[in-house]
Design a protein around this motif. Sequence first.
Motif, PDB file in Angstrom:
ATOM      1  N   ALA A 296       0.623  -1.483   0.141  1.00 23.81           N
ATOM      2  CA  ALA A 296      -0.203   0.018  -0.035  1.00 23.81           C
ATOM      3  C   ALA A 296       0.789   1.048  -0.158  1.00 23.81           C
ATOM      4  O   ALA A 296       0.492   2.349  -0.568  1.00 23.81           O
ATOM      5  CB  ALA A 296      -1.500  -0.060   0.923  1.00 23.81           C
ATOM      6  N   LEU A 297       2.385   1.201   1.116  1.00 26.35           N
ATOM      7  CA  LEU A 297       2.734   2.396   0.364  1.00 26.35           C
ATOM      8  C   LEU A 297       3.618   2.613  -0.820  1.00 26.35           C
ATOM      9  O   LEU A 297       3.720   3.441  -1.003  1.00 26.35           O
ATOM     10  CB  LEU A 297       3.988   2.126   2.067  1.00 26.35           C
ATOM     11  N   GLU A 298       3.923   1.047  -1.258  1.00 25.10           N
ATOM     12  CA  GLU A 298       4.327   1.809  -2.541  1.00 25.10           C
ATOM     13  C   GLU A 298       3.140   2.114  -3.606  1.00 25.10           C
ATOM     14  O   GLU A 298       3.625   2.730  -4.068  1.00 25.10           O
ATOM     15  CB  GLU A 298       4.851   0.047  -2.571  1.00 25.10           C
ATOM     16  N   LYS A 299       2.158   1.537  -3.382  1.00 25.84           N
ATOM     17  CA  LYS A 299       0.096   2.502  -4.658  1.00 25.84           C
ATOM     18  C   LYS A 299       0.976   3.801  -4.212  1.00 25.84           C
ATOM     19  O   LYS A 299       1.131   5.085  -4.822  1.00 25.84           O
ATOM     20  CB  LYS A 299      -0.533   1.877  -3.712  1.00 25.84           C
ATOM     21  N   SER A 300       0.956   4.222  -3.106  1.00 22.93           N
ATOM     22  CA  SER A 300       1.055   5.338  -3.346  1.00 22.93           C
ATOM     23  C   SER A 300       2.087   6.650  -3.131  1.00 22.93           C
ATOM     24  O   SER A 300       2.517   7.648  -3.846  1.00 22.93           O
ATOM     25  CB  SER A 300       0.567   6.239  -0.935  1.00 22.93           C
ATOM     26  N   ALA A 301       3.711   5.685  -2.497  1.00 21.28           N
ATOM     27  CA  ALA A 301       4.145   6.767  -3.786  1.00 21.28           C
ATOM     28  C   ALA A 301       4.250   6.731  -4.594  1.00 21.28           C
ATOM     29  O   ALA A 301       5.038   7.068  -5.238  1.00 21.28           O
ATOM     30  CB  ALA A 301       5.698   5.986  -3.320  1.00 21.28           C
ATOM     31  N   GLU A 302       3.996   5.706  -5.520  1.00 25.92           N
ATOM     32  CA  GLU A 302       3.574   6.251  -6.920  1.00 25.92           C
ATOM     33  C   GLU A 302       3.352   7.565  -7.407  1.00 25.92           C
ATOM     34  O   GLU A 302       3.358   8.128  -7.975  1.00 25.92           O
ATOM     35  CB  GLU A 302       2.767   5.002  -7.596  1.00 25.92           C
ATOM     36  N   TYR A 303       2.431   8.203  -6.110  1.00 22.93           N
ATOM     37  CA  TYR A 303       2.231   9.522  -6.513  1.00 22.93           C
ATOM     38  C   TYR A 303       3.397  10.577  -6.835  1.00 22.93           C
ATOM     39  O   TYR A 303       3.055  11.522  -7.339  1.00 22.93           O
ATOM     40  CB  TYR A 303       1.452  10.050  -5.593  1.00 22.93           C
ATOM     41  N   PHE A 304       4.221  10.162  -6.692  1.00 20.69           N
ATOM     42  CA  PHE A 304       5.604  10.795  -7.372  1.00 20.69           C
ATOM     43  C   PHE A 304       6.115  10.789  -8.349  1.00 20.69           C
ATOM     44  O   PHE A 304       6.351   9.591  -8.549  1.00 20.69           O
ATOM     45  CB  PHE A 304       6.391  11.087  -5.868  1.00 20.69           C
TER      46      PHE A 304
ATOM     47  N   TYR B 124       7.942   5.236   8.915  1.00 20.61           N
ATOM     48  CA  TYR B 124       8.193   4.258   7.008  1.00 20.61           C
ATOM     49  C   TYR B 124       8.672   5.912   6.709  1.00 20.61           C
ATOM     50  O   TYR B 124       8.810   7.069   6.679  1.00 20.61           O
ATOM     51  CB  TYR B 124       7.584   4.452   6.093  1.00 20.61           C
ATOM     52  N   ILE B 125      10.005   5.507   5.357  1.00 19.73           N
ATOM     53  CA  ILE B 125      10.628   6.861   4.696  1.00 19.73           C
ATOM     54  C   ILE B 125      10.039   6.263   2.798  1.00 19.73           C
ATOM     55  O   ILE B 125      10.392   4.997   2.593  1.00 19.73           O
ATOM     56  CB  ILE B 125      11.867   6.993   4.948  1.00 19.73           C
ATOM     57  N   VAL B 126      10.131   7.488   2.162  1.00 20.07           N
ATOM     58  CA  VAL B 126       9.454   6.935   0.343  1.00 20.07           C
ATOM     59  C   VAL B 126      10.765   7.812  -0.073  1.00 20.07           C
ATOM     60  O   VAL B 126      11.209   8.879  -0.181  1.00 20.07           O
ATOM     61  CB  VAL B 126       8.371   7.417   0.054  1.00 20.07           C
ATOM     62  N   ALA B 127      11.893   7.422  -1.046  1.00 22.72           N
ATOM     63  CA  ALA B 127      12.578   7.665  -1.948  1.00 22.72           C
ATOM     64  C   ALA B 127      11.932   7.671  -3.527  1.00 22.72           C
ATOM     65  O   ALA B 127      11.909   7.367  -3.997  1.00 22.72           O
ATOM     66  CB  ALA B 127      13.755   6.886  -2.019  1.00 22.72           C
ATOM     67  N   ALA B 128      12.087   8.838  -3.484  1.00 22.90           N
ATOM     68  CA  ALA B 128      10.820   9.245  -5.111  1.00 22.90           C
ATOM     69  C   ALA B 128      11.323   8.878  -6.310  1.00 22.90           C
ATOM     70  O   ALA B 128      10.946   8.322  -7.384  1.00 22.90           O
ATOM     71  CB  ALA B 128      10.453  10.730  -5.224  1.00 22.90           C
ATOM     72  N   ASP B 129      12.739   9.088  -5.649  1.00 26.12           N
ATOM     73  CA  ASP B 129      13.652   9.043  -7.527  1.00 26.12           C
ATOM     74  C   ASP B 129      13.841   7.318  -7.608  1.00 26.12           C
ATOM     75  O   ASP B 129      14.911   6.660  -8.245  1.00 26.12           O
ATOM     76  CB  ASP B 129      15.787   9.626  -6.863  1.00 26.12           C
TER      77      ASP B 129
END
Length: 600
Positions: free
Chosen positions: A418-426, A457-462
């Motif tokens: 689910a976090l990966e799904k949201s991370a697609e926002y960027f 959690y932390i998300v790397a948009a690159d």
Amino acid sequence: MRKLFLAMFVVISLAVLVFATQVNLSIIHTSDIHGNIFPVDYATGKFSAVGLAKISAFLSEMRKSNPNTLAIDTGDLIQGTPLAYYYAKVDNSGENPMIAALNHMGFIASVIGNHEFNYGPSILERAIGEAGFPMLSANIVFESSGEAAFAPYVIVEVPFEGDTIRVGVLGLTTSFIPNWEEPKHIAGLNFLDPVSTALEYVPQLREKVDVLVVAYHGGFERDLKTGAPTEELLGENVGYQILKEVKGIDVLLTGHQHRTIAEVIDGTVISQPSNWGKVAGKIDLVLEKKNGKWKIVNRNIAQISMANYDADSEVMAMFQNFEDRVQKWLDQPVGIAIGDFYIDDPFVARLADNSLIEFVNRVQSFVTGAPISSVALFTNDIKGWKTGPITIRDINAVYIYPNTLKVIKVTGADIKAALEKSAEYFTYEDGEIVVTDSWINPKPLHYNYDIWEGIEYIVAADRPVGERVLSVRYMGRPLDMDGEYEVVLNNYRAGGGGGYTMFQGKPVVREVMLEVSEIIADYVLERVAVSATLDRNWSVGTGLIHTVGWNETLRTISEMYGIDASEIMKYNPDLKRVERIPAGTKIIIYRAALEEVPVM
């Protein structure tokens, strides 16, 4: 001379004949009105160019210029504003205002939208009973019999100089409703595929009518010109498939996506008039009698902005007393804010933790007992409130949907997905984090970007899609991918809405059937004062996973990436040996997009 006269006479006679057997038929199309009658923004109480009162003024003008004007709505009518909520939940002693407005305006049909079910079957059944027009849906049927639960279509006869033009309107509804709606609100109903239903009904209706309109509460899954997918092909929207596979449709009226579309493709007129009554679709058809049958010889479509139309004073007068009660109710204070629960920049609010979304998540966890919670900043217009009184208006402006809460049991892998799904926002472009185009075009999908509390959690948009979540921790330890966790979500997301298929079919541990805005109001009312908090448990930035090589130390890794060693330690709390780190150890290298970063 006589021959010339005769020739002229024949030409004039033919012209008169053509003129006499042609008729202009206009269709005014609204959709996704969502409870808006008055030109007002309920979040601020200020003017906004929306609502049925403006549509009514435009419709009256149209009928003066062309009496052969029909008005059709394609759903999501009776829910969406505090006015609609007040009627459904506080005072429904009179006629439903939305139905009364369409009755007054002379609509010939409305379609059952997904939000028509939000207030339960009794409110919907009452609305249908009060409507002087059919509320259509051919593809919603009774589970027990397979018969249509609502009127599938209507045929309207338009008189013209002793003749009659027969207009058929077939209603269809997105079949994705079971993924969102409370089961008790749709008990006993089946939602059939709109394409298959259209293929069944359209040939039958085509034999009976001169003009065939398909009115679909759903939108387009593909680009109308290229056919390229514009969203995940989950079945929520199948307008393109209807257009291409169902022959014989003259006009395809759509909705649900809140887009503004005016096209004529392969002879079919296509309309989608945004939302809230901001614009109205205006379809003009020229029909000509040929061989005893009416045929469309010309067609036009435009979306007309309501910004330049004054609201119909008669419509507003009909509901002014009710609106006054709504406005008074909205301005009732329920508590005091200590500190700001406020969002200055919605993009920034999606890059790092903020007090408003943290508060909503904490309320959800408190009332359900679930240790992990998720919610979205639904639109870019949501602001929250600052230090001082909190009113019902403030709360309704933050939680704008009539969702309830469900606690479901999921795995750590589900949370990660689910976090990966949201991370697609960027998307990372030219050294900057930006919003992915498909999340804002053709329709903004901000409500599908979730923000979590109860985990770090932390998300790397690159990073590549599907590999952006660098770390997820729960109670100070890495999230166990095989472990089970209780998570509270709104009923839309818990059912997999928004493409979160990892939540579909998960065990429901418990539910809170009050709407979330009401839950928040009760929470504030009970405490009188609520304080803004910020634990900075998440952020978005850039980064990677570094595999430690032979003889690498924290110092050499720090120098390699130009990051202070303390920053590396912050995001690698399980790292114990810093001088001689074992080769093969995975280390997170991360830079938060904003200065304020979470503590892992």
